[in-house]
Design a protein around this motif. Sequence first.
Motif, PDB file in Angstrom:
ATOM      1  N   PHE A  82      50.900  45.613  31.453  1.00 17.65           N
ATOM      2  CA  PHE A  82      50.379  45.742  32.821  1.00 17.65           C
ATOM      3  C   PHE A  82      49.963  44.424  33.459  1.00 17.65           C
ATOM      4  CE2 PHE A  82      49.556  49.963  31.002  1.00 17.65           C
ATOM      5  CZ  PHE A  82      50.297  50.720  31.890  1.00 17.65           C
ATOM      6  N   TYR A  83      50.315  43.295  32.798  1.00 16.92           N
ATOM      7  CA  TYR A  83      49.901  42.024  33.392  1.00 16.92           C
ATOM      8  C   TYR A  83      50.911  41.611  34.463  1.00 16.92           C
ATOM      9  CZ  TYR A  83      47.773  37.507  33.944  1.00 16.92           C
ATOM     10  OH  TYR A  83      47.127  36.434  34.477  1.00 16.92           O
ATOM     11  N   ARG A  84      50.405  41.355  35.645  1.00 19.26           N
ATOM     12  CA  ARG A  84      51.278  40.868  36.719  1.00 19.26           C
ATOM     13  C   ARG A  84      50.647  39.618  37.275  1.00 19.26           C
ATOM     14  NH1 ARG A  84      50.074  46.355  37.945  1.00 19.26           N
ATOM     15  NH2 ARG A  84      51.884  47.711  37.704  1.00 19.26           N
ATOM     16  N   VAL A  85      51.495  38.642  37.587  1.00 20.10           N
ATOM     17  CA  VAL A  85      50.956  37.394  38.124  1.00 20.10           C
ATOM     18  C   VAL A  85      50.384  37.653  39.514  1.00 20.10           C
ATOM     19  CG1 VAL A  85      51.527  35.054  38.860  1.00 20.10           C
ATOM     20  CG2 VAL A  85      52.502  35.987  36.746  1.00 20.10           C
ATOM     21  N   ASP A  86      51.197  38.266  40.370  1.00 22.26           N
ATOM     22  CA  ASP A  86      50.712  38.585  41.712  1.00 22.26           C
ATOM     23  C   ASP A  86      50.563  40.101  41.781  1.00 22.26           C
ATOM     24  OD1 ASP A  86      50.247  39.099  44.312  1.00 22.26           O
ATOM     25  OD2 ASP A  86      51.755  37.711  45.105  1.00 22.26           O
ATOM     26  N   LYS A  87      49.357  40.559  41.487  1.00 21.00           N
ATOM     27  CA  LYS A  87      49.143  41.995  41.293  1.00 21.00           C
ATOM     28  C   LYS A  87      49.596  42.859  42.475  1.00 21.00           C
ATOM     29  CE  LYS A  87      46.581  40.301  37.898  1.00 21.00           C
ATOM     30  NZ  LYS A  87      46.482  38.875  37.690  1.00 21.00           N
ATOM     31  N   SER A  88      49.143  42.501  43.689  1.00 25.55           N
ATOM     32  CA  SER A  88      49.423  43.380  44.830  1.00 25.55           C
ATOM     33  C   SER A  88      50.918  43.458  45.115  1.00 25.55           C
ATOM     34  CB  SER A  88      48.680  42.877  46.045  1.00 25.55           C
ATOM     35  OG  SER A  88      49.047  41.519  46.263  1.00 25.55           O
ATOM     36  N   ARG A  89      51.563  42.259  45.140  1.00 25.40           N
ATOM     37  CA  ARG A  89      52.975  42.213  45.530  1.00 25.40           C
ATOM     38  C   ARG A  89      53.854  43.016  44.569  1.00 25.40           C
ATOM     39  NH1 ARG A  89      56.532  37.070  44.357  1.00 25.40           N
ATOM     40  NH2 ARG A  89      56.337  38.109  42.368  1.00 25.40           N
ATOM     41  N   ASP A  90      53.637  42.779  43.295  1.00 28.16           N
ATOM     42  CA  ASP A  90      54.521  43.395  42.316  1.00 28.16           C
ATOM     43  C   ASP A  90      54.380  44.911  42.255  1.00 28.16           C
ATOM     44  OD1 ASP A  90      54.456  40.689  39.943  1.00 28.16           O
ATOM     45  OD2 ASP A  90      55.487  40.982  41.851  1.00 28.16           O
ATOM     46  N   ARG A  91      53.136  45.356  42.487  1.00 25.64           N
ATOM     47  CA  ARG A  91      52.945  46.798  42.415  1.00 25.64           C
ATOM     48  C   ARG A  91      53.748  47.481  43.524  1.00 25.64           C
ATOM     49  NH1 ARG A  91      47.215  47.911  41.028  1.00 25.64           N
ATOM     50  NH2 ARG A  91      47.972  47.471  38.955  1.00 25.64           N
ATOM     51  N   ASP A  92      53.712  46.848  44.683  1.00 25.69           N
ATOM     52  CA  ASP A  92      54.470  47.429  45.785  1.00 25.69           C
ATOM     53  C   ASP A  92      55.957  47.391  45.504  1.00 25.69           C
ATOM     54  OD1 ASP A  92      52.176  47.923  47.035  1.00 25.69           O
ATOM     55  OD2 ASP A  92      52.199  46.095  48.286  1.00 25.69           O
ATOM     56  N   LYS A  93      56.346  46.302  44.838  1.00 24.07           N
ATOM     57  CA  LYS A  93      57.784  46.173  44.551  1.00 24.07           C
ATOM     58  C   LYS A  93      58.198  47.066  43.386  1.00 24.07           C
ATOM     59  CE  LYS A  93      59.139  41.581  46.014  1.00 24.07           C
ATOM     60  NZ  LYS A  93      59.772  40.375  45.500  1.00 24.07           N
ATOM     61  N   GLY A  94      57.239  47.628  42.678  1.00 24.71           N
ATOM     62  CA  GLY A  94      57.585  48.589  41.640  1.00 24.71           C
ATOM     63  C   GLY A  94      57.487  48.073  40.222  1.00 24.71           C
TER      64      GLY A  94
END
Length: 490
Positions: free
Chosen positions: A433-445
């Motif tokens: 669940f680690y994402r560098v850019d949390k908001s952007r990646d979640r939207d992108k899926g």
Amino acid sequence: MLNSFYAKLSALFLVLIVGLGVLLATFGVRAARQYADEVEQKLNRTLAEEMVPRFEPYLRDSIDTAAIEATIQDMTGINRRIEIYLLERDGDLKASFAVPDTELEQRRVDLGPVHRFMEGDDLPILGDDPMAVGTKRPFSAAHIEIMGRTGCYLYVILGSEQYASVASMVGESYILQTALWGLGLIVLIAAGVGLLLFRRLTQRLRGMQAVVADFEQGDFERRVEVASRDEIGRLGECFNRMADNLEDTMEELRQADRMRRELVANVSHDLRSPIASIQGYLETVSMKDGTLEPEERQRYITTALQNAKRLNTLVSELFELSKLETKQVDPTIEPFPIAELVQDVVMQYEPRAEEQGIDVQAELPEHHARVEADIGLVERVLSNLIDNAIHYTPDGGEVRVRLDNERDEVCVEVSDTGPGIPEDDLPHIFERFYRVDKSRDRDKGGAGLGLAIAKTILELHEQTLEVESTVGKGTTFRFRLPVERVGETV
Ligand code: ADP
């Protein structure tokens, strides 16, 4: 009081050393006594023989006791402590001199020692003392003729009263007394030094016990100070290692617990947002069904569908990762041509890359090696890496998949000209669940599970997934697979 190890050791040691001292003293006194007997007998070996010619004139017709007593006095002086006996051929006492008749306890002498003495056996030879039953004394003996009967014996007990008892012998001997005092002193010093040494030894054990007790009470930082390489030192080392392992295990457990909490939080968060979105769009469509434009209606349904797909991907990936991590997946290791696999996967992604204006290509060496791995799982790793590379690289970028033949491995590299990953994030990108850019990646899926899956698959192959990245330039992921071992395949 005897509960302490020190007390037990000391008591045992004291008993041993005192016992040893008593034994030594006993043997020493006995040896001294034997030595005295030996010297006495050697010095007077011929005494009986020398007496015979002086006694025989008074034994011709009868035993002239008075004359013999006078001769004895004459020969030995007043202080000489000897007993003189005349023995029959069978050892029976015929007469005794220098001894009051009443003091005789035994009227027969064992002739065995007498014969050995006369045959010249090694001295000392101890014989019966008629004055004390069961007591053996040094003696001198010779044949003598008594009233015409040859083969009788003149039997002289030497130094008869001199060492009547051990106590009197010790009491009289300065050398023996000094030796015994010396022995006592040595025993005392040895006991003192031994007790001191034991104290030091058990002190170390007590120190260790204090550390273990502190550890037991929860002070996990406590360690034994190891100052030597002996058994106690090694025990300390073992304890320290055990404490380290225990601390590591506890830290791992704490971390696992933290990760579990995070996982639950992440999963619920990641599930909640697509579900909420699907619910929202479907509610809108259902409420405004009559008033909605067909395109708008289609847009809502498409978005709801996208969210449903995201949900599906997330749940499948979670399931996949959990199976991999709990080792429910058993890799089927078999040789296969890695170059062909790379080409296949690159080809699958070409249409999507083209759509995004990205140039994706495989760069393969001339010699195509075969590697030993689970082909399905390696395909999954490649897909995840290429998918990410295309996903994060902007229009006009490049994605390259390179194969390099190394000595007995093939190195697989997936690199892109994307935005790169900041140095601070690099150590964490393989975490779930680690994402560098949390908001952007979640939207992108992106669920943040792709790299965790790839890393776990490679761990199942006993390999690692490495990453190199420069912000603004691009990222390279790299892993290795073993080349097929020729001759070992079926
Ligand atoms: P996701 O599903 O979000 O892609 P991954 O586990 O595959 O999850 O990746 C974790 C994070 O690592 C991503 O969210 C992204 O921020 C970063 N990342 C992975 N691959 C790349 C790449 N090629 N370029 C830049 N960032 C990347």
